[in-house]
Design a protein around this motif. Structure first.
Motif, short mmCIF file in Angstrom:
data_model
loop_
_atom_site.label_atom_id
_atom_site.label_comp_id
_atom_site.label_asym_id
_atom_site.label_seq_id
_atom_site.Cartn_x
_atom_site.Cartn_y
_atom_site.Cartn_z
N LYS B 196 0.91 -1.58 -0.23
CA LYS B 196 -0.20 -0.19 -0.14
C LYS B 196 0.67 1.20 0.39
CE LYS B 196 -4.30 -1.87 1.91
NZ LYS B 196 -4.62 -1.97 3.59
N LYS B 197 2.11 0.94 1.17
CA LYS B 197 2.70 2.27 1.21
C LYS B 197 3.20 2.73 -0.55
CE LYS B 197 3.40 2.40 5.82
NZ LYS B 197 4.17 1.76 6.45
N VAL B 198 3.67 0.86 -1.67
CA VAL B 198 4.53 1.72 -2.13
C VAL B 198 3.47 2.73 -3.61
CG1 VAL B 198 6.00 0.66 -4.33
CG2 VAL B 198 6.57 -0.36 -1.85
N ALA B 199 2.77 1.80 -3.51
CA ALA B 199 1.60 2.13 -4.59
C ALA B 199 1.18 3.96 -4.30
CB ALA B 199 0.11 1.77 -3.93
N LYS B 200 1.27 4.16 -3.24
CA LYS B 200 1.83 6.25 -3.26
C LYS B 200 2.73 6.91 -3.89
CE LYS B 200 -1.71 6.43 0.33
NZ LYS B 200 -1.96 4.47 1.18
N PHE B 201 3.73 5.41 -4.17
CA PHE B 201 4.97 6.07 -4.64
C PHE B 201 5.10 6.01 -5.79
CE2 PHE B 201 9.34 5.21 -4.87
CZ PHE B 201 9.66 6.67 -5.02
N ARG B 202 3.97 5.10 -5.93
CA ARG B 202 4.05 4.69 -7.97
C ARG B 202 3.17 5.26 -8.54
NH1 ARG B 202 9.40 2.59 -10.29
NH2 ARG B 202 9.70 1.64 -8.71
N GLN B 203 3.11 6.20 -10.11
CA GLN B 203 2.07 6.66 -10.75
C GLN B 203 1.25 5.50 -10.45
OE1 GLN B 203 2.93 9.11 -13.93
NE2 GLN B 203 0.66 9.42 -14.13
N GLY B 204 -0.32 5.82 -10.64
CA GLY B 204 -1.56 4.52 -10.54
C GLY B 204 -1.50 3.76 -9.58
N GLY B 205 -1.13 3.92 -8.78
CA GLY B 205 -0.68 2.83 -7.66
C GLY B 205 -0.13 1.70 -8.19
N ARG B 206 0.32 1.93 -9.93
CA ARG B 206 1.61 0.80 -10.09
C ARG B 206 1.84 0.24 -9.58
NH1 ARG B 206 -1.92 -0.68 -14.46
NH2 ARG B 206 -0.51 -2.09 -15.38
N PHE B 207 2.53 -0.27 -8.27
CA PHE B 207 3.43 -0.98 -7.41
C PHE B 207 3.95 -2.14 -8.53
CE2 PHE B 207 -0.03 -2.64 -5.98
CZ PHE B 207 0.04 -4.26 -6.08
#
Lengths: 551, 551
Positions: B196-207
């Motif tokens: 979830k944290k990574v998703a916030k750091f990647r565009q469109g939530g695409r971790f």
């Protein structure tokens, strides 16, 4: 000629050969009067030898590698300069079939000797010194009939012709036209004396002769050289009478001149000309400008350069392809042939075709038109017969036109890839009508190679007269006969062939025409993959017993 | 929605239909909520009807022909203006599959009504109004399983993965990433909270998620959106930890960014960015600039324009082909995929691939790379499965990207022919390795058509989430399943297919790449001839019993 004079070093050990699609290999190089022979060190059976006809070599580039310094420099032109024996040399061999090989030869002197031998022996001028006069395949019987047919036989077989056409032997000693065969077909009512007069009025003595009779409507294709009207608009009553005899009183005909109207006008200044409307009022003249000679040769050189471009730049490739103009020449040739077919088959009128000399684009167009119209020209035999009639017997000067292909830096003389352009056009037709031709791309590739360097005598010399003088028929093998031998013909047959009576009209939209990759990129990997497919299809056809049908 | 509201004229008699490769024919035109139906007057059996999905219509052009004057003028935009009933109108229909049809409709008003219906009904916005929700083939069983696989099943089958990788359902309600499916494969040691944290750091939530595991060496392809480092070079420890977990301690990996280094730099200004060397020191970043979005769409439009150019000018065609840049995009895509394969298969390192959003060129490259490397992706099922995983489930926004193809004058929004470019690249591979792919060109053509207009629900919506909301799986048919039904699959199988374990490295030399004529020139005669050949080969294969092998 003593070939041995030109061979100072006949054998070199420890040579490295680099050829396309193979890993480099080390072995022994041997040079003979007509061949380079390379035997791989590891494998000794003959299938692992590389045998290259010297005649196939278009150009070589030499460079030296000195072992001590590793310095790579071009040879200076002092070929016999002694260098330290420790150094080695490299010869890049560019073949007429577009293959490029590299030989790394230990010992500079040996390298120079080999290079010099290649340079001399690859461009022998005298035809009887050429390899076809030495080639004796183990299954050859020299008393085999030479060629597939001849004008006499052709005339005898075409019974429809006999009423209005006759076989004239006015040229039996080649005195009327040096580039015509000994016998030609002309209107029955035109006497040999008239022909002699007409010959004086047509360039190169090429008076109008019949080259095709269309069974469906009785119309014909005639071909000739340009009329020598000159600046004074000279007339020749006999010429006019001959053409009138072709179409008979009630009919009309088309003249297709493969020069622009302007070029035809200009030709008058140098003694040439065209059929004026007033003198030939039953004939309608159509001009279609086709490039020939040097322009065509330069186009080929540019195309081959483009194909060899190693940069990964798509725009550059497409723009080089465009600049070469080769595909434009293909397009023009096909559309001019289409025009001829339209005149003859659709409009139902006879056609006379010529340019200036009548030995290049004239033959190209009449060949393509016959292939488009006549199913009997689309079988393997039929196509080879067509080439024999329309190029070999009709006097296309193969020796001059095919002396060099795309790599030679020699000053261009009479080279011109007319025959290759014809093969490319046939390939385009084959690709557009994959079921309609009885032969395969492999045949076209083989023919493209054989015109430039061959074991066979078929494409030697520039005319029947020269072939007769050199005794080509007695002393060499015939390529066309060889291609039709059972084992050979298998690979040249189109397994998907289905006979059709219809004319096959090729599309000449630029979008429909493609680079003939099988030829121009034949030494690349992907072409090999396409060959695999062809092989696979052939196998399946043989399995499914369809082969019997296509023969 | 009531389609009938939009249909003022449902039937018109005496319409003339002109379509490519057919003579014009006269008959009855009928418009329904989803189709144009044309029934030829002479022949009444249903095989002689033309049924056109309205969704397939990209643009129409109307013109009027007044019968009295014969004047041809464009309609003014006053669609309802009454004209004399004696006049007639013409509608030119330009389809998304590049087919261009013409309807000559008697009665101006009827013509205008038909045109207006087409304009409205061909671009319905609401997905559940689209035809797949109405399509009920007679052999359909709606309880059939939908799709070929899903992430859960895929994970279960890949036992090699289980030791180091797990299936996460963190996105089960699509709240972490709207464009991801409900389940994804991630490193075992990375918890859902971390994701979830990574998703916030990647565009469109695409971790970063796993999209391919290479059995030969255990290396993987991951894909994601760009990291949102922004102008301040923000870091995300969890993201760094996730990527570290991919390669384990001792190893290193490659990041392939399909933007130029400069573009990646610039992306920081708008909140995006790239993985800096200092924070991701086990990863080596490679930039390869690939065009996307509008540029790609414009390239397609230019290419289609070039293909429709009717002038017989070879230079113009080649220069238009060059200017469209389409083949350059093909080249770049194939060479970037080749780069990925080099990193993974030759160098033996895992690869993360992304651009900005991670839903276009990212998916294109990972698809091509898998096809090149993995024989299991080269069968018919394998290839369809690959497309399902890497495009459909991975969240390629088909609805946005394929709303229009090359003819629409509508202002470009989110259209981009990424999927078509992928199919073109696959065609290039297929042409270079004609034995290595288990499917045929016909499949690629079918897919190219289906993405733009389809009876099936497979390419509807922009993501799993949207498809779930629209109940696509419950209410529509699955294309991939339909293609694999025995009778269908026959035509999509490559009869010459031979399994090979090796990677098939496509040549990306410009000389090796060709226009995909089968698609871009499919409505011309010559393409039909090629189809004949394909049919002939298929027949032979079936005869020779080889079919059994290729299934």
């Amino acid at each position: 000629m003593e070939f041995s004079e030109h061979i100072k070093t006949a054998n070199v050990e420890d040579v490295v050969l680099q050829q396309p699609l193979h890993p480099p290999s080390r072995g022994t190089l041997c040079i003979t009067g007509h061949h380079l022979l390379f035997s791989h060190r590891e494998v000794q059976d003959s299938s692992c030898q590389v045998l290259l006809l010297l005649r196939n070599i278009d150009a070589i580039e030499k460079s030296s590698v000195e072992n001590l310094s590793g310095h790579l420099g071009l040879f200076t032109n002092v070929v016999n300069s002694k260098r330290p024996s420790g150094s080695s040399g490299t010869i890049i061999i560019k073949c007429k079939d577009l293959c490029v090989l590299q030989l790394d030869i230990p010992g500079m002197e040996q390298c120079l000797n080999i290079a010099q031998s290649i340079e001399t022996l690859s461009c022998l001028d005298c035809v009887v010194d050429m390899y076809p006069f030495f080639y004796r395949p183990c299954d050859a019987i020299l008393c085999d009939q030479w060629g597939l047919s001849n004008p006499e036989k052709h005339y005898t077989e075409m019974e429809e012709l006999h009423e209005r056409w006759r076989l004239s032997t006015v040229n039996r000693d080649y005195s009327v036209c040096v580039s015509y065969p000994a016998a030609v077909i002309v209107p029955k009512e035109i006497s040999d004396d008239t022909l002699k007069k007409v010959a004086k009025f047509r360039q190169g003595g090429r008076f109008p002769v019949l080259c095709y009779y269309h069974r469906k409507n009785g119309m014909v294709i005639m071909r000739s050289g340009q009329p020598l009207t000159g600046a004074n608009r000279k007339r020749c009553k006999e010429d006019e009478r001959l053409l009138q005899a072709v179409i008979e009183d009630s009919d009309k005909g088309y003249i297709i001149d493969t020069r622009s109207a302007q070029q035809a006008q200009q030709a008058r200044m140098t003694g040439g000309g065209f059929e004026s409307k007033s003198c030939y009022n039953s004939w309608r003249r159509l001009h279609r400008h086709m490039e020939r000679g040097k322009t065509l040769q330069e186009s080929l050189i540019k195309l081959v350069e483009a194909c060899a471009d190693k940069s990964h730049n798509m725009d550059r490739w497409l723009s080089k392809l465009e600049n070469s103009k080769w595909l434009s020449h293909v397009q023009t040739a096909l559309s001019t042939a289409g025009l001829l077919v339209e005149c003859l088959e659709r409009d139902g009128h006879s056609v006379l075709i010529h340019d200036s000399e009548g030995i290049d684009s004239t033959l190209l167009i009449s060949t393509l038109a016959q292939l488009i119209m006549d199913p009997s020209c689309r079988t393997l035999e039929g196509f080879l017969g067509l080439l024999e009639r329309e190029f070999v017997q009709a006097g296309h000067p193969f020796q001059q036109r095919c002396a060099h292909s795309a790599f030679s830096h020699a000053r261009l003389q009479q080279e011109s890839p007319v025959f290759l352009l014809m093969l490319d056009c046939v390939w385009q037709i084959w690709r557009q009508f994959p079921l309609a031709l009885g032969f395969s791309e492999v045949l076209l590739l083989r023919l493209a190679t054989e015109t430039y360097a061959s074991n066979y005598g078929t494409f030697l010399c520039n005319s029947d007269m020269e072939r007769r003088a050199a005794q080509v028929e007695d002393k060499t093998q015939c390529l066309f006969r060889a291609l039709l031998k059972p084992r050979e013909r298998e690979q040249y047959t189109n397994p998907l062939y289905e006979h059709t009576e219809l004319a096959i009209w090729p599309s000449v939209h630029p979008q429909s025409l493609q680079l003939w990759r099988g030829f121009f990129l034949r030494w690349t990997q992907q072409t090999r993959h396409l060959e695999e497919v062809q092989q696979e299809i052939n196998n399946m056809v043989i399995e499914s017993g369809k082969t019997a049908l296509s023969f």
